[in-house]
Design an enzyme around this catalytic site. Structure first.
Site, short mmCIF file in Angstrom:
data_model
loop_
_atom_site.label_atom_id
_atom_site.label_comp_id
_atom_site.label_asym_id
_atom_site.label_seq_id
_atom_site.Cartn_x
_atom_site.Cartn_y
_atom_site.Cartn_z
N ASP A 39 0.83 -1.20 0.00
CA ASP A 39 0.00 0.00 0.00
C ASP A 39 0.86 1.26 0.00
O ASP A 39 2.01 1.24 -0.43
CB ASP A 39 -0.98 -0.04 1.18
CG ASP A 39 -0.28 -0.24 2.52
OD1 ASP A 39 0.88 0.20 2.67
OD2 ASP A 39 -0.87 -0.83 3.43
N SER A 40 0.33 2.36 0.53
CA SER A 40 1.02 3.65 0.41
C SER A 40 2.26 3.78 1.28
O SER A 40 3.02 4.73 1.11
CB SER A 40 0.06 4.80 0.75
OG SER A 40 -0.46 4.63 2.05
N LEU A 41 2.49 2.84 2.18
CA LEU A 41 3.74 2.89 2.94
C LEU A 41 4.93 2.53 2.06
O LEU A 41 6.07 2.84 2.39
CB LEU A 41 3.68 1.94 4.14
CG LEU A 41 2.60 2.24 5.18
CD1 LEU A 41 2.74 1.30 6.38
CD2 LEU A 41 2.66 3.68 5.66
#
Length: 402
Positions: A51-53
């Protein structure tokens, strides 16, 4: 506001002391983080899912409503050459490098491999076919489960894209010197997902009373996708667990004194414990050649929050970019408040960490105690002997012998 907790801001978003010296060294280096850790390349390529991490710009190639980081201020501390190489923008929900970048720097690259969708553009598909550097398939806002994320690329779809990548490599026949399977077996695979799936609770899709059953389904689906990567040739796997969800700025906002949410942290720990247990069982039963390490984002962040001075940071609850209570009642944007001392903050916005926090995390994965990486450290992971996929499987889990 707690119901709007997501990894992407556009969509809303006593073990520490044993590694304190390592983490302080990491914190002091964050101002020159662009080159930190870059040295001898220890793996031929790196493949990233999540994901966005860990996303470095795939969502920049997706139409709305897929969330995109506001640039500026996201990427404000990212070297211009790094942003340009990823297709023209930073693509990261933080002020500089994210977890994928910092892990890549620790194994000899300058940053994360490029976003997969940037490599499908004319003139760059050759990099993908030849297995140069690898690729990053992560998509901000996505989850383990397919119904999580609006217009994003779920973990299952990311694994399918990697399947297509391998098929293209085989068809092109451009990998020199060694078989594709052996190239992949020596490469580093990173997965980082699960946080967005908790929106099923905050959005009212799944009642909190059903958390054990739902989280067990999350883990079972996760393991299924990891097995697919294994069958495609992955043998070195770094898994990142879920953050202390209750300590995110957005989770603190509804609480009068701004403390962490015990319920949200309990849900995160439940997933993390089950993930470790099921990975041990699955590796032993059906992935005997797999060498893996689970890096604890949960405990690295939790310990920074409890002992900020040991981590070289000061602000542990307030977001650097945003507005309102704890700077977390508004999405980070070019018009919201931006802190000038970003290296002193753990959180960039209402749900994402700063570059400084990510450097501290990754240092702990590679050099810290088993609290931060198990059953082996990331240093042991990348130093493990490469598996020759042309030879019979030993029949036992390699991680048990390291």
């Amino acid at each position: 506001m707690a119901g709007e907790r997501r990894w992407s801001t556009a969509a809303a978003a006593a073990g520490w002391l044993r590694v304190a010296a390592v983490v302080v060294a990491a914190a002091s280096a964050t101002s020159s983080a662009a080159g930190e850790g870059v040295g001898r390349q220890t793996v031929p390529a790196m493949y990233v899912f999540g994901d966005s991490l860990v996303d470095v710009g795939n969502n920049d190639f997706l139409p709305p409503p897929a969330p995109r980081p506001p640039e500026p201020p996201c990427g404000i501390d990212l070297p211009p050459e790094a942003a340009a190489a990823d297709g023209g923008g930073g693509g990261r929900f933080t002020n500089g490098f994210n977890l994928a970048d910092v892990i890549a720097q620790h194994v000899g690259f300058k940053k994360s491999p490029p976003a997969y969708l940037s490599l499908t553009t004319p003139g760059r598909d050759g990099e993908l076919r030849r297995g140069l550097v690898g690729a990053n398939y992560a998509s901000s806002g996505s989850g383990i489960l397919d119904f999580i994320g609006n217009g994003t690329i779920s973990l299952g779809e990311q694994v399918k894209l990697f399947t297509k990548t391998k098929e293209a490599m085989v068809t092109a026949g451009e990998v020199d010197g060694e078989s594709i399977d052996n190239l992949l077996s020596q490469s580093l695979f990173i997965t980082c997902t699960g946080g967005n799936d908790y929106n099923a609770f905050t959005d009212g899709i799944v009642p909190v009373s059903d958390a054990p059953v739902f989280i067990a389904h999350m883990v079972a689906t996760y393991i299924k996708h990891i097995k697919t990567l294994y069958n495609l040739g992955a043998r070195r796997l770094g898994i990142l667990d879920v953050l202390p969800l209750g300590c995110l700025p957005i989770s603190r906002v509804p609480i009068e004194n701004g403390s962490c949410s015990g319920t949200d942290n309990w849900q995160a720990r439940l997933f993390n414990r089950l993930l470790r247990r099921e990975m041990t069982a699955a590796a032993t039963a059906s992935m005997p050649d797999l060498v893996y390490s689970i890096g604890s984002i949960y405990y690295t962040f939790y310990d920074m929050i409890k002992n900020p001075s040991s981590a070289g940071v000061r602000e542990v609850a307030r977001a650097c970019c945003g507005d309102g209570k704890l700077n977390a009642e508004a999405d980070c944007s070019a018009t919201t408040h931006l802190c000038p001392d970003r290296d002193n903050y753990i959180f960039w916005d209402k749900v994402h960490g700063t570059q400084a926090a990510y450097h501290n995390c990754v240092h702990a994965f590679f050099h810290g105690s088993p609290r931060y990486a198990e059953p082996i450290s990331f240093t042991q992971l990348v130093a493990s002997p490469a598996v020759d996929l042309g030879r019979p499987s030993p029949g036992t889990n390699r991680t048990a012998r390291i």
